[in-house]
Each structure stands twice: as structure tokens, then as C-alpha cells.
Design a protein around this motif. Sequence first.
Motif, short mmCIF file in Angstrom:
data_model
loop_
_atom_site.label_atom_id
_atom_site.label_comp_id
_atom_site.label_asym_id
_atom_site.label_seq_id
_atom_site.Cartn_x
_atom_site.Cartn_y
_atom_site.Cartn_z
N GLY A 32 -2.44 9.99 5.81
CA GLY A 32 -3.62 10.02 5.38
C GLY A 32 -4.17 11.67 5.97
N TYR A 33 -3.51 12.36 6.87
CA TYR A 33 -3.91 13.55 7.39
C TYR A 33 -3.10 14.85 7.12
N SER A 34 -3.58 16.06 7.38
CA SER A 34 -2.98 17.03 7.32
C SER A 34 -2.63 17.65 5.91
N LEU A 35 -1.29 18.19 5.76
CA LEU A 35 -0.94 18.59 4.40
C LEU A 35 -0.55 17.38 3.73
N ALA A 36 0.08 16.40 4.12
CA ALA A 36 0.51 15.34 3.37
C ALA A 36 -0.61 14.77 2.77
N ALA A 37 -1.86 14.69 3.30
CA ALA A 37 -3.08 14.02 2.74
C ALA A 37 -3.58 15.03 1.58
N LYS A 38 -3.63 16.21 1.90
CA LYS A 38 -4.07 17.18 0.51
C LYS A 38 -3.32 17.17 -0.32
N ALA A 39 -1.90 17.06 -0.12
CA ALA A 39 -0.95 17.11 -1.32
C ALA A 39 -1.20 15.74 -2.06
N ARG A 40 -1.40 14.88 -1.45
CA ARG A 40 -1.60 13.44 -2.17
C ARG A 40 -3.18 13.43 -3.05
N GLU A 41 -3.88 14.13 -2.61
CA GLU A 41 -5.19 14.28 -3.15
C GLU A 41 -5.06 15.27 -4.36
N ASN A 42 -4.34 16.23 -4.32
CA ASN A 42 -3.90 17.01 -5.44
C ASN A 42 -2.86 16.41 -6.27
N ARG A 43 -2.52 15.27 -6.01
CA ARG A 43 -1.61 14.43 -7.01
C ARG A 43 -0.13 15.02 -6.89
N VAL A 44 0.22 15.94 -5.93
CA VAL A 44 1.43 16.28 -5.73
C VAL A 44 2.58 15.07 -5.65
N TRP A 45 2.14 14.06 -4.88
CA TRP A 45 2.84 12.99 -4.67
C TRP A 45 1.92 11.74 -4.66
N ASP A 46 2.34 10.63 -4.94
CA ASP A 46 0.92 9.55 -4.83
C ASP A 46 1.92 8.38 -4.16
N LEU A 47 1.04 7.35 -3.56
CA LEU A 47 1.60 6.35 -2.73
C LEU A 47 0.82 5.08 -3.24
N GLN A 48 1.49 4.21 -3.77
CA GLN A 48 0.92 2.77 -4.05
C GLN A 48 1.48 1.76 -3.07
N THR A 49 0.75 0.64 -2.74
CA THR A 49 1.14 -0.36 -1.84
C THR A 49 0.97 -1.69 -2.52
N VAL A 50 2.14 -2.54 -2.41
CA VAL A 50 2.08 -3.82 -2.90
C VAL A 50 2.08 -4.80 -1.72
N ASN A 51 1.10 -5.62 -1.78
CA ASN A 51 1.15 -6.95 -0.72
C ASN A 51 1.98 -8.04 -1.18
N ILE A 52 3.17 -8.09 -0.36
CA ILE A 52 4.28 -9.05 -0.88
C ILE A 52 3.80 -10.57 -0.83
N ARG A 53 2.67 -10.82 -0.21
CA ARG A 53 2.04 -12.19 0.03
C ARG A 53 1.53 -12.51 -1.18
N ASP A 54 0.91 -11.62 -1.94
CA ASP A 54 0.39 -11.79 -3.38
C ASP A 54 1.42 -12.46 -4.10
N PHE A 55 2.73 -12.62 -4.09
CA PHE A 55 3.75 -13.16 -4.83
C PHE A 55 4.21 -14.47 -4.41
N ALA A 56 3.54 -15.10 -3.30
CA ALA A 56 3.93 -16.23 -2.65
C ALA A 56 3.61 -17.58 -3.83
N ASP A 57 4.30 -18.72 -3.76
CA ASP A 57 4.27 -19.63 -4.99
C ASP A 57 3.39 -20.95 -4.14
N ASP A 58 2.76 -20.66 -3.14
CA ASP A 58 1.86 -21.68 -2.58
C ASP A 58 0.48 -21.23 -2.21
N ASN A 59 -0.47 -22.20 -1.98
CA ASN A 59 -1.89 -21.85 -1.54
C ASN A 59 -1.91 -21.30 -0.03
#
Length: 203
Positions: free
Chosen positions: A24-51
Amino acid sequence: MKINRTYNITVLTLFPEMFPGSLGYSLAAKARENRVWDLQTVNIRDFADDNYGTVDDVPYGGGPGMILKPEVLGRAFDANIPGKDWDKIVLTPRGKPLTQNRIKKISTKKGLLIVCGRYEGLDERFVKSRSLEEISIGDYVLTGGEIPAMVLVEAISRLVPGVLGDPESVVEESFTDGLLEYPQYTRPRDYQGFKVPEILISG
């Protein structure tokens, strides 16, 4: 600068709040803001099968630690199936060493899916069933795969066209063509008795 495509990265993790971290800093962050690359995170815990959000269980055969369950990982993966021209990587201590040449090849694809391990590891059946490539960033052990994932993403993102201001920056740097970059100097010419080599100031 016109960008022909966005390099997409999806990270499966138990700790999505750790991202983007240093990305989230420096050149990588700027490039992400400009949609040169994109990062999506997925929470594995959201796919658990119990409460309780259970994602791990004790290992068969005994031993310390807990193992991430294959069915939970499988659901997380299947809900975020990467494109055909994506690499699929899990970061493990026993994986193949990460090299600059491997990073170059990964950066030419359309995207990347990374699975971050935790605890004592992941169930091997998940790794095999989803044809994941195992990669290691070094011969040492960390608590989880999140920091290695950031290392991998930063190394790859530098090679995506449009991230660095000067494309030539990646041509003559360390590990390019198997060589290390030469020592660098700037002003002052004399620093505590250490002087800039004469060949660099002789013209």
C-alpha cells in the motif's frame, strides 16, 4: 500512460486485514490506484461449514499443530476460480525456491491466485486436487503465508508494465541474466574516508 491490461491477483487468507501491507506504499500503491495491477483478498474462514468458523483440525498420525481442512480450502478456491492464464501458487517451506526467472514468467500471465497457509500447514489433498504450484521464499519457517505472499506480489508487480516509471530499471538490476547489480554511489565523494571509485568520476 495507457495500460493495455490489469494484472489481477487474488489471495486466499485467514487474515485479509494484513493486506495490502507494504504493497500500500510507494510505486506499487500508485500503480494499483491506476489499475495497472489489482489485489483482491478472500477470507478462507467465510467458507467454514459451522457457526464457529472452523477451518482446521488435528493431523492424522498425530503430531503438534493443526491442519487447514481441505473442504474449506476447496470451497474458497472454487468460489474464486482463476482464469485459464493464471498461475495458482501455495506458499510452503518445502516448495521450489522463488527465483527472478520464475517471477518473470509469472508476471507475463493474466493473473495470479495465492493460497496462504497457516498453523501446521494445508491438507495435501487440497494442494493436489487444485493443481497448485508450491513455492518457497527461503529455507526458514514463518507463522503464515501472508508475508511471503507480499514478497511474491511485490517482486511480480515490479515487472508489470506501468508499475515502474522507467522500464529500463528492471533490465540492469540484480539477478537479471543471473548477475548481481554493481555497487552504487552518490554524493558526497568522500564519506567518512570512503571515497567514490575514481573510474566513476573520471568521465
